[in-house]
Design a protein around this motif. Sequence first.
Motif, PDB file in Angstrom:
ATOM      1  N   LEU A  35       0.832  -1.204   0.000  1.00 12.59           N
ATOM      2  CA  LEU A  35       0.000   0.000   0.000  1.00 12.59           C
ATOM      3  C   LEU A  35       0.869   1.258   0.000  1.00 12.59           C
ATOM      4  CD1 LEU A  35      -2.691   1.467   0.186  1.00 12.59           C
ATOM      5  CD2 LEU A  35      -2.640   1.120   2.675  1.00 12.59           C
ATOM      6  N   ALA A  36       1.934   1.260   0.791  1.00 10.31           N
ATOM      7  CA  ALA A  36       2.785   2.445   0.872  1.00 10.31           C
ATOM      8  C   ALA A  36       3.457   2.741  -0.462  1.00 10.31           C
ATOM      9  CB  ALA A  36       3.838   2.262   1.967  1.00 10.31           C
ATOM     10  N   VAL A  37       3.898   1.705  -1.179  1.00 15.37           N
ATOM     11  CA  VAL A  37       4.514   1.914  -2.494  1.00 15.37           C
ATOM     12  C   VAL A  37       3.497   2.530  -3.449  1.00 15.37           C
ATOM     13  CG1 VAL A  37       5.567   0.785  -4.490  1.00 15.37           C
ATOM     14  CG2 VAL A  37       6.193   0.060  -2.178  1.00 15.37           C
ATOM     15  N   LEU A  38       2.267   2.038  -3.424  1.00 12.62           N
ATOM     16  CA  LEU A  38       1.224   2.605  -4.272  1.00 12.62           C
ATOM     17  C   LEU A  38       0.934   4.053  -3.885  1.00 12.62           C
ATOM     18  CD1 LEU A  38      -1.244  -0.422  -4.402  1.00 12.62           C
ATOM     19  CD2 LEU A  38       0.129   0.451  -6.304  1.00 12.62           C
ATOM     20  N   LEU A  39       0.982   4.360  -2.591  1.00  9.59           N
ATOM     21  CA  LEU A  39       0.715   5.717  -2.131  1.00  9.59           C
ATOM     22  C   LEU A  39       1.814   6.679  -2.554  1.00  9.59           C
ATOM     23  CD1 LEU A  39      -0.633   4.845   1.416  1.00  9.59           C
ATOM     24  CD2 LEU A  39      -1.875   6.172  -0.308  1.00  9.59           C
ATOM     25  N   CYS A  40       3.059   6.220  -2.544  1.00 11.50           N
ATOM     26  CA  CYS A  40       4.161   7.088  -2.976  1.00 11.50           C
ATOM     27  C   CYS A  40       4.009   7.489  -4.449  1.00 11.50           C
ATOM     28  CB  CYS A  40       5.503   6.383  -2.766  1.00 11.50           C
ATOM     29  SG  CYS A  40       6.126   6.498  -1.076  1.00 11.50           S
ATOM     30  N   GLY A  41       3.345   6.639  -5.227  1.00 12.31           N
ATOM     31  CA  GLY A  41       3.075   6.964  -6.628  1.00 12.31           C
ATOM     32  C   GLY A  41       1.596   7.106  -6.871  1.00 12.31           C
ATOM     33  N   VAL A  42       0.892   7.732  -5.916  1.00  9.62           N
ATOM     34  CA  VAL A  42      -0.562   7.769  -5.952  1.00  9.62           C
ATOM     35  C   VAL A  42      -1.077   8.285  -7.300  1.00  9.62           C
ATOM     36  CG1 VAL A  42      -0.737  10.073  -4.914  1.00  9.62           C
ATOM     37  CG2 VAL A  42      -2.629   8.449  -4.664  1.00  9.62           C
ATOM     38  N   ARG A  43      -2.070   7.568  -7.830  1.00 11.83           N
ATOM     39  CA  ARG A  43      -2.700   7.829  -9.127  1.00 11.83           C
ATOM     40  C   ARG A  43      -1.754   7.601 -10.300  1.00 11.83           C
ATOM     41  NH1 ARG A  43      -5.326  10.890  -5.424  1.00 11.83           N
ATOM     42  NH2 ARG A  43      -3.549  12.292  -5.259  1.00 11.83           N
ATOM     43  N   VAL A  45       0.519   4.481 -12.349  1.00 13.63           N
ATOM     44  CA  VAL A  45       0.599   3.033 -12.478  1.00 13.63           C
ATOM     45  C   VAL A  45       1.984   2.577 -12.002  1.00 13.63           C
ATOM     46  CG1 VAL A  45       0.508   1.070 -14.041  1.00 13.63           C
ATOM     47  CG2 VAL A  45      -1.026   3.026 -14.391  1.00 13.63           C
ATOM     48  N   ILE A  46       2.002   1.699 -11.030  1.00 18.33           N
ATOM     49  CA  ILE A  46       3.248   1.130 -10.517  1.00 18.33           C
ATOM     50  C   ILE A  46       3.398  -0.263 -11.113  1.00 18.33           C
ATOM     51  CG2 ILE A  46       4.617   0.576  -8.484  1.00 18.33           C
ATOM     52  CD1 ILE A  46       3.832   3.521  -8.711  1.00 18.33           C
ATOM     53  N   ALA A  47       4.476  -0.484 -11.820  1.00 20.35           N
ATOM     54  CA  ALA A  47       4.688  -1.765 -12.492  1.00 20.35           C
ATOM     55  C   ALA A  47       4.733  -2.910 -11.481  1.00 20.35           C
ATOM     56  CB  ALA A  47       5.988  -1.729 -13.289  1.00 20.35           C
ATOM     57  N   THR A  48       4.206  -4.054 -11.885  1.00 18.32           N
ATOM     58  CA  THR A  48       4.197  -5.225 -11.018  1.00 18.32           C
ATOM     59  C   THR A  48       5.610  -5.581 -10.573  1.00 18.32           C
ATOM     60  OG1 THR A  48       2.214  -6.065 -12.107  1.00 18.32           O
ATOM     61  CG2 THR A  48       3.541  -7.651 -10.862  1.00 18.32           C
ATOM     62  N   ASP A  49       6.557  -5.540 -11.494  1.00 14.70           N
ATOM     63  CA  ASP A  49       7.943  -5.864 -11.148  1.00 14.70           C
ATOM     64  C   ASP A  49       8.489  -4.918 -10.087  1.00 14.70           C
ATOM     65  OD1 ASP A  49       7.873  -7.916 -12.951  1.00 14.70           O
ATOM     66  OD2 ASP A  49       9.020  -6.877 -14.516  1.00 14.70           O
ATOM     67  N   ARG A  50       8.114  -3.643 -10.192  1.00  9.52           N
ATOM     68  CA  ARG A  50       8.604  -2.689  -9.193  1.00  9.52           C
ATOM     69  C   ARG A  50       7.979  -2.972  -7.830  1.00  9.52           C
ATOM     70  NH1 ARG A  50      11.151   1.622  -7.671  1.00  9.52           N
ATOM     71  NH2 ARG A  50      10.194   3.245  -6.410  1.00  9.52           N
ATOM     72  N   LEU A  51       6.709  -3.291  -7.801  1.00 12.08           N
ATOM     73  CA  LEU A  51       6.068  -3.630  -6.528  1.00 12.08           C
ATOM     74  C   LEU A  51       6.759  -4.816  -5.871  1.00 12.08           C
ATOM     75  CD1 LEU A  51       2.314  -3.174  -7.496  1.00 12.08           C
ATOM     76  CD2 LEU A  51       3.488  -1.970  -5.643  1.00 12.08           C
ATOM     77  N   VAL A  52       7.033  -5.843  -6.663  1.00 13.79           N
ATOM     78  CA  VAL A  52       7.715  -7.027  -6.130  1.00 13.79           C
ATOM     79  C   VAL A  52       9.092  -6.648  -5.592  1.00 13.79           C
ATOM     80  CG1 VAL A  52       8.773  -9.235  -6.761  1.00 13.79           C
ATOM     81  CG2 VAL A  52       6.456  -8.680  -7.548  1.00 13.79           C
ATOM     82  N   ASP A  53       9.823  -5.834  -6.345  1.00 17.34           N
ATOM     83  CA  ASP A  53      11.168  -5.442  -5.925  1.00 17.34           C
ATOM     84  C   ASP A  53      11.137  -4.617  -4.641  1.00 17.34           C
ATOM     85  OD1 ASP A  53      14.085  -5.181  -6.478  1.00 17.34           O
ATOM     86  OD2 ASP A  53      13.559  -3.059  -6.655  1.00 17.34           O
ATOM     87  N   CYS A  54      10.173  -3.699  -4.527  1.00 19.39           N
ATOM     88  CA  CYS A  54      10.086  -2.854  -3.336  1.00 19.39           C
ATOM     89  C   CYS A  54       9.710  -3.657  -2.096  1.00 19.39           C
ATOM     90  CB  CYS A  54       9.068  -1.738  -3.550  1.00 19.39           C
ATOM     91  SG  CYS A  54       9.569  -0.485  -4.754  1.00 19.39           S
ATOM     92  N   HIS A  89       0.285  -3.543 -17.087  1.00 22.69           N
ATOM     93  CA  HIS A  89       1.597  -3.878 -16.543  1.00 22.69           C
ATOM     94  C   HIS A  89       1.745  -3.575 -15.058  1.00 22.69           C
ATOM     95  CE1 HIS A  89       2.954  -4.706 -20.576  1.00 22.69           C
ATOM     96  NE2 HIS A  89       2.610  -3.490 -20.974  1.00 22.69           N
ATOM     97  N   GLY A  90       0.653  -3.190 -14.386  1.00 27.39           N
ATOM     98  CA  GLY A  90       0.794  -2.871 -12.977  1.00 27.39           C
ATOM     99  C   GLY A  90      -0.512  -2.438 -12.336  1.00 27.39           C
ATOM    100  N   TYR A  91      -0.383  -1.658 -11.260  1.00 31.00           N
ATOM    101  CA  TYR A  91      -1.543  -1.261 -10.467  1.00 31.00           C
ATOM    102  C   TYR A  91      -1.427   0.218 -10.097  1.00 31.00           C
ATOM    103  CZ  TYR A  91      -2.205  -6.280  -9.969  1.00 31.00           C
ATOM    104  OH  TYR A  91      -2.391  -7.612 -10.229  1.00 31.00           O
ATOM    105  N   ALA A  92      -2.590   0.826  -9.853  1.00 31.67           N
ATOM    106  CA  ALA A  92      -2.623   2.227  -9.434  1.00 31.67           C
ATOM    107  C   ALA A  92      -3.644   2.387  -8.322  1.00 31.67           C
ATOM    108  CB  ALA A  92      -2.974   3.138 -10.607  1.00 31.67           C
ATOM    109  N   LEU A  93      -3.329   3.254  -7.387  1.00 31.53           N
ATOM    110  CA  LEU A  93      -4.261   3.574  -6.313  1.00 31.53           C
ATOM    111  C   LEU A  93      -5.198   4.669  -6.808  1.00 31.53           C
ATOM    112  CD1 LEU A  93      -4.604   2.592  -3.383  1.00 31.53           C
ATOM    113  CD2 LEU A  93      -3.312   4.608  -2.666  1.00 31.53           C
ATOM    114  N   ALA A  94      -6.486   4.439  -6.715  1.00 29.07           N
ATOM    115  CA  ALA A  94      -7.486   5.375  -7.243  1.00 29.07           C
ATOM    116  C   ALA A  94      -8.236   6.019  -6.081  1.00 29.07           C
ATOM    117  CB  ALA A  94      -8.453   4.649  -8.175  1.00 29.07           C
TER     118      ALA A  94
END
Length: 281
Positions: A35-43, A45-54, A89-94
């Motif tokens: 959740l925090a990684v998504l919040l740092c890039g709020v709105r 798209v955070i790539a799946t690979d980046r989420l896994v790496d973080c 390719h990823g997810y975004a917090l809406a």
Amino acid sequence: MHRDHDLRIDVLGSLRAARHGADVRLGPPQRRTVLAVLLCGVRQVIATDRLVDCVWGEHAGSASVGSLHVHLSHLRRTLGSDSIVRHVHGYALAIRQDQLDADEFDHLAALGHAALRRNQFRRGRQHLAAALALWRGHAYEEFDGAPWARGEIARLDAERLGALVSRIDADLAIGERDVVGELESLVVEHPLHESFCARLMVALYRAGRQADALAQYRAHADHLVESSGLAPTPALRDLQLRILRHDERLTIPPRQADDKETTSDDEQDLADPNHHRKEER
């Protein structure tokens, strides 16, 4: 798209979330990190690979993507089904601006700065004080030191200091004298921050404490030399001379504009907390 209007997420301190006014459990550390990684890039798209790496870093394995999907599924159930959007390719917090305290801080601080530019010091102080009151500690407190959070933490910390300096400017402009104690603490906390030193010198001088104001200058100059080998800036040296000469401009706050003055187009835009995101709708 329908979104939960009762969702609230706070990052100006420890990470927390609430729905319908009640705190919700965000789960184990890895889920909170997602959740925090998504919040740092709020709105964004955070790539799946980046989420896994973080989240997993060098410990990532073949099961990490599956674990990520599980965490995202739990977060959707906790925060609302539309809170996290899946992309190719990823997810975004809406979430909307008024659902995240960091966004609300940015909005209120911008209103305060806009008011001060128009010499509306009382109005500006009100907005800036409300912005600063949102802070409960360090931004993304539990993720301090995480490489992926470093940029956003630094941005928010800088914005917080800027808002604090501007709020103190508003205090001085309206003749508020109770800022000396606060400024003394800030100078100790930020010994190399010349803006706080300068404002403390002015506040002390206006309180009839010229000797203390000059002593503050000497203490700051000595600390600069000892810690970095630098000298105070010309602006601070000029302030010292003005205090020595009893410059009457130091004792008279700037003329205040009427707080009832009609707001500018820019300020009217800022008054809408979602003005720069209307294109999302």
